[in-house]
Design a protein around this motif. Structure first.
Motif, PDB file in Angstrom:
ATOM      1  N   SER A 239      44.601  44.844  50.351  1.00  0.00           N
ATOM      2  CA  SER A 239      44.423  46.181  49.775  1.00  0.00           C
ATOM      3  C   SER A 239      43.439  47.030  50.573  1.00  0.00           C
ATOM      4  O   SER A 239      43.262  48.212  50.283  1.00  0.00           O
ATOM      5  CB  SER A 239      43.929  46.068  48.334  1.00  0.00           C
ATOM      6  OG  SER A 239      42.612  45.538  48.289  1.00  0.00           O
ATOM      7  N   ASN A 279      49.432  38.132  42.239  1.00  0.00           N
ATOM      8  CA  ASN A 279      49.288  39.542  41.850  1.00  0.00           C
ATOM      9  C   ASN A 279      47.869  40.046  42.106  1.00  0.00           C
ATOM     10  O   ASN A 279      47.387  40.949  41.420  1.00  0.00           O
ATOM     11  CB  ASN A 279      49.639  39.729  40.375  1.00  0.00           C
ATOM     12  CG  ASN A 279      51.067  39.362  40.057  1.00  0.00           C
ATOM     13  OD1 ASN A 279      51.430  38.184  40.062  1.00  0.00           O
ATOM     14  ND2 ASN A 279      51.897  40.348  39.781  1.00  0.00           N
ATOM     15  N   ASP A 280      47.223  39.483  43.098  1.00  0.00           N
ATOM     16  CA  ASP A 280      45.817  39.797  43.334  1.00  0.00           C
ATOM     17  C   ASP A 280      45.629  41.259  43.718  1.00  0.00           C
ATOM     18  O   ASP A 280      46.412  41.832  44.480  1.00  0.00           O
ATOM     19  CB  ASP A 280      45.262  38.903  44.439  1.00  0.00           C
ATOM     20  CG  ASP A 280      43.747  38.779  44.376  1.00  0.00           C
ATOM     21  OD1 ASP A 280      43.270  37.866  43.697  1.00  0.00           O
ATOM     22  OD2 ASP A 280      43.053  39.602  44.993  1.00  0.00           O
ATOM     23  N   PHE A 281      44.572  41.864  43.198  1.00  0.00           N
ATOM     24  CA  PHE A 281      44.291  43.278  43.483  1.00  0.00           C
ATOM     25  C   PHE A 281      43.753  43.476  44.891  1.00  0.00           C
ATOM     26  O   PHE A 281      43.772  44.591  45.415  1.00  0.00           O
ATOM     27  CB  PHE A 281      43.277  43.835  42.471  1.00  0.00           C
ATOM     28  CG  PHE A 281      41.845  43.417  42.731  1.00  0.00           C
ATOM     29  CD1 PHE A 281      40.962  44.269  43.372  1.00  0.00           C
ATOM     30  CD2 PHE A 281      41.382  42.164  42.337  1.00  0.00           C
ATOM     31  CE1 PHE A 281      39.644  43.891  43.614  1.00  0.00           C
ATOM     32  CE2 PHE A 281      40.071  41.781  42.570  1.00  0.00           C
ATOM     33  CZ  PHE A 281      39.201  42.644  43.209  1.00  0.00           C
ATOM     34  N   TRP A 284      46.259  40.063  49.108  1.00  0.00           N
ATOM     35  CA  TRP A 284      47.693  39.970  48.882  1.00  0.00           C
ATOM     36  C   TRP A 284      48.276  38.703  49.515  1.00  0.00           C
ATOM     37  O   TRP A 284      47.765  38.219  50.540  1.00  0.00           O
ATOM     38  CB  TRP A 284      48.375  41.201  49.447  1.00  0.00           C
ATOM     39  CG  TRP A 284      48.003  42.483  48.753  1.00  0.00           C
ATOM     40  CD1 TRP A 284      47.403  42.610  47.532  1.00  0.00           C
ATOM     41  CD2 TRP A 284      48.191  43.809  49.246  1.00  0.00           C
ATOM     42  NE1 TRP A 284      47.218  43.941  47.221  1.00  0.00           N
ATOM     43  CE2 TRP A 284      47.685  44.698  48.259  1.00  0.00           C
ATOM     44  CE3 TRP A 284      48.732  44.342  50.416  1.00  0.00           C
ATOM     45  CZ2 TRP A 284      47.723  46.081  48.414  1.00  0.00           C
ATOM     46  CZ3 TRP A 284      48.770  45.726  50.568  1.00  0.00           C
ATOM     47  CH2 TRP A 284      48.276  46.580  49.575  1.00  0.00           C
ATOM     48  N   ASN A 306      51.958  35.740  38.503  1.00  0.00           N
ATOM     49  CA  ASN A 306      51.574  36.685  37.444  1.00  0.00           C
ATOM     50  C   ASN A 306      50.087  36.577  37.108  1.00  0.00           C
ATOM     51  O   ASN A 306      49.692  36.633  35.937  1.00  0.00           O
ATOM     52  CB  ASN A 306      52.432  36.446  36.200  1.00  0.00           C
ATOM     53  CG  ASN A 306      53.910  36.608  36.488  1.00  0.00           C
ATOM     54  OD1 ASN A 306      54.339  37.597  37.087  1.00  0.00           O
ATOM     55  ND2 ASN A 306      54.711  35.618  36.091  1.00  0.00           N
ATOM     56  N   ASN A 308      46.026  37.762  38.518  1.00  0.00           N
ATOM     57  CA  ASN A 308      45.201  38.633  39.350  1.00  0.00           C
ATOM     58  C   ASN A 308      43.773  38.117  39.348  1.00  0.00           C
ATOM     59  O   ASN A 308      43.059  38.222  38.353  1.00  0.00           O
ATOM     60  CB  ASN A 308      45.251  40.068  38.814  1.00  0.00           C
ATOM     61  CG  ASN A 308      44.357  41.019  39.599  1.00  0.00           C
ATOM     62  OD1 ASN A 308      43.782  40.663  40.625  1.00  0.00           O
ATOM     63  ND2 ASN A 308      44.230  42.241  39.098  1.00  0.00           N
ATOM     64  N   HIS A 309      43.383  37.510  40.468  1.00  0.00           N
ATOM     65  CA  HIS A 309      42.030  36.962  40.622  1.00  0.00           C
ATOM     66  C   HIS A 309      41.738  35.890  39.570  1.00  0.00           C
ATOM     67  O   HIS A 309      40.592  35.728  39.128  1.00  0.00           O
ATOM     68  CB  HIS A 309      41.001  38.086  40.561  1.00  0.00           C
ATOM     69  CG  HIS A 309      40.161  38.171  41.806  1.00  0.00           C
ATOM     70  ND1 HIS A 309      40.678  38.264  43.073  1.00  0.00           N
ATOM     71  CD2 HIS A 309      38.804  38.176  41.980  1.00  0.00           C
ATOM     72  CE1 HIS A 309      39.693  38.337  43.967  1.00  0.00           C
ATOM     73  NE2 HIS A 309      38.551  38.277  43.332  1.00  0.00           N
ATOM     74  N   TRP A 401      52.063  44.635  44.627  1.00  0.00           N
ATOM     75  CA  TRP A 401      51.670  43.244  44.368  1.00  0.00           C
ATOM     76  C   TRP A 401      51.114  43.043  42.964  1.00  0.00           C
ATOM     77  O   TRP A 401      51.414  42.041  42.315  1.00  0.00           O
ATOM     78  CB  TRP A 401      50.662  42.787  45.419  1.00  0.00           C
ATOM     79  CG  TRP A 401      51.280  42.638  46.768  1.00  0.00           C
ATOM     80  CD1 TRP A 401      51.064  43.419  47.863  1.00  0.00           C
ATOM     81  CD2 TRP A 401      52.249  41.667  47.169  1.00  0.00           C
ATOM     82  NE1 TRP A 401      51.840  43.007  48.911  1.00  0.00           N
ATOM     83  CE2 TRP A 401      52.569  41.926  48.526  1.00  0.00           C
ATOM     84  CE3 TRP A 401      52.874  40.605  46.519  1.00  0.00           C
ATOM     85  CZ2 TRP A 401      53.494  41.157  49.232  1.00  0.00           C
ATOM     86  CZ3 TRP A 401      53.791  39.838  47.223  1.00  0.00           C
ATOM     87  CH2 TRP A 401      54.096  40.112  48.557  1.00  0.00           C
ATOM     88  N   MET A 402      50.319  43.964  42.484  1.00  0.00           N
ATOM     89  CA  MET A 402      49.718  43.794  41.165  1.00  0.00           C
ATOM     90  C   MET A 402      50.753  43.890  40.039  1.00  0.00           C
ATOM     91  O   MET A 402      50.539  43.357  38.943  1.00  0.00           O
ATOM     92  CB  MET A 402      48.612  44.826  40.949  1.00  0.00           C
ATOM     93  CG  MET A 402      47.357  44.573  41.761  1.00  0.00           C
ATOM     94  SD  MET A 402      46.059  45.765  41.349  1.00  0.00           S
ATOM     95  CE  MET A 402      45.719  45.306  39.655  1.00  0.00           C
ATOM     96  N   HIS A 461      48.800  49.463  47.707  1.00  0.00           N
ATOM     97  CA  HIS A 461      47.964  49.614  46.519  1.00  0.00           C
ATOM     98  C   HIS A 461      46.615  50.143  46.975  1.00  0.00           C
ATOM     99  O   HIS A 461      46.066  49.664  47.953  1.00  0.00           O
ATOM    100  CB  HIS A 461      47.792  48.271  45.814  1.00  0.00           C
ATOM    101  CG  HIS A 461      47.091  48.386  44.501  1.00  0.00           C
ATOM    102  ND1 HIS A 461      47.709  48.809  43.365  1.00  0.00           N
ATOM    103  CD2 HIS A 461      45.807  48.135  44.159  1.00  0.00           C
ATOM    104  CE1 HIS A 461      46.848  48.822  42.369  1.00  0.00           C
ATOM    105  NE2 HIS A 461      45.692  48.414  42.826  1.00  0.00           N
TER     106      HIS A 461
END
Length: 464
Positions: A239, A279-281, A284, A306, A308-309, A401-402, A461
């Motif tokens: 990102s 789905n990491d912010f 990626w 599914n 994120n972090h 990705w998110m 993103h």
């Protein structure tokens, strides 16, 4: 079917999947460079001297003072809080935790994430398991407001400032100070009494995962095992693309050459594990996979679908709730506190390091995808010393990705360790997929991040 999903919207040559790891890595970097205009070769006139070279001496830093602490001493370990000297008279706080049992002991360097500070509780937890642990502040990654003992130019900056600069060279970046602090802490760990220098581990999360990759790449054979959670290299595939593109071209080239962890990954001699979130912010999947491809030695990994972090999988970031029953010691939790997420980021860190640094237990499973001519069918093998409790295959169409929706597919079991999966026809035009396998310890691993069909451009993103 081939690896590494998309690079700025251009399909990757399918033949690259079958090159040797080093060749695949170089081809990946070249193509990413052309499309993103981020990692072009540095001009011949620019110095090729590594800015870290003068500091990679192996000598421990000078300890300036001990920091008093009045909190109750934890069970089973001694804790020393120190401040050591870094470059330009900067001062870095670190905690050194030593088991009270007889050595020699393995060593563990614990590296905090963005906005954090020295992970004292996690260092204590590792100490209680029989490791000598060092956990430093990492300026440039830490929140300056939390740095009561760590002193330097970062104290006058806001959190996040001073990272993406490399003019006149990479030493201008606060990330240089962060990496230097981590390397000095590694040297400090290696000279502690009763430390077996052949059994050194490094673990970190997020920016600390980036730092784990950097340290292992710079340290070479001084580290036996690394475990990076979320963080990786190849920042032009994360990102942070927009942030990097704002830098002048020559400065960006310099930053990527000297401060990007992916460019340091070929120097990793440790066994290495990376835990990624699909789905990491920030980090990626293409960047995670590119970093893995650049590591020449033994490596393993997982992708959490599914998520994120987080890693909401067996052995991940979900810990059992504390029981009200009388405490029963275990190798994972020998003392009542710290416990759960205060003791580790991922539960499976413990069996991973116990195997590679203590010779206890068994290795993690390994998932290998077989080459297939049919793009809508895949076979894969799972080599595991323990029973596999769950196997899933997740796939997704291209997109942010998110916001990706990773869907599980039915799997056919061909034998005890061989499986087959079929993809829907809509995947033929472009889709990503990976295997997730968990054993009964529990630990979880994945296949490489795979792609079928013609890649489409991934929506960018915005940088956080």
């Amino acid at each position: 079917m081939y690896k590494n999903p998309r690079i700025g919207g251009f399909p990757r040559d399918r033949r690259l999947c079958y090159f040797a790891p080093a060749m695949r890595f170089h081809a990946f970097v070249v193509l990413a460079s052309l499309v993103l205009c981020l990692s072009l070769p540095l001009r011949a006139a620019e110095s090729s001297v590594d800015p870290f070279a003068p500091y990679l001496t192996g000598r421990p830093p000078e300890i300036l003072r001990d920091v008093p602490d009045n909190s109750p001493p934890p069970e089973g370990v001694s804790v020393r809080r120190v401040v050591f000297r870094s470059r330009e008279n900067a001062e870095i706080f670190a905690v050194i935790v030593t088991p009270k049992t007889a050595g020699p002991h393995p060593g563990m360097l614990v590296l905090h994430g963005g906005g954090g500070s020295a992970e004292i509780d996690k260092a204590i937890a590792w100490g209680q398991r029989g490791y000598v642990a060092v956990a430093p502040d990492l300026p440039g990654i830490a929140n300056p407001q939390k740095l009561t003992e760590t002193k330097g130019r970062w104290n006058t900056m806001k959190y996040g400032e001073g990272r993406y600069v490399a003019s006149p060279d990479a030493t201008a970046s606060l990330l240089f100070d962060a990496v230097l602090s981590a390397m000095q802490s590694l040297y400090l760990l290696r000279v502690q009494p009763d430390v077996d220098t052949k059994r050194i581990g490094v673990v970190g999360i997020s920016w600390g995962g980036y730092m784990t990759t950097m340290v292992c790449g710079l340290a070479g054979d001084q580290v036996r095992a690394g475990f990076a959670i979320f963080g990786c290299g190849f920042y032009e595939l994360t990102s942070q693309q927009p942030t990097l593109l704002k830098m002048p071209l020559e400065e960006r080239e310099r930053w990527l050459r000297d401060l990007d962890a992916g460019r340091r990954a070929p120097g990793i001699k440790a066994v290495f594990f990376t835990a990624g979130a699909a789905n990491d912010f920030f980090f990626w999947p293409p960047a995670v996979q590119a970093t893995l491809d650049a590591i020449p030695g033994t490596k393993n990994h997982l992708f959490a679908p599914n998520a994120n972090h987080k890693v909401p999988l067996p052995g991940g970031t979900v810990f059992p709730k504390a029981s009200s029953d009388p405490f029963v010691p275990t190798p994972f939790q020998p003392f009542p506190t710290p416990s759960g997420s205060k003791a580790n980021w991922l539960a499976m860190e413990v069996p991973y390091f116990d195997y590679y640094l203590n010779g206890k237990g068994q290795p993690l499973p390994v998932v290998t995808v077989e080459k297939e001519n049919n793009p809508l069918s895949a076979r894969f093998d799972i080599a595991s010393p323990r029973p596999i409790a769950k196997v899933e295959v997740y796939w997704s169409l291209p997109g942010d990705w998110m916001k990706r929706n990773w869907q599980a597919l039915p799997i056919s079991k061909l034998s005890d360790d061989r499986f087959e999966v079929s993809f829907p026809t809509e995947a033929a035009e472009g889709a990503d997929w990976f295997v997730v396998a968990s054993d009964d310890r529990p630990v979880t691993v994945s296949s490489d991040f795979m792609h079928i069909g013609k890649p489409a451009k991934t929506p960018e993103h915005p940088a956080p």
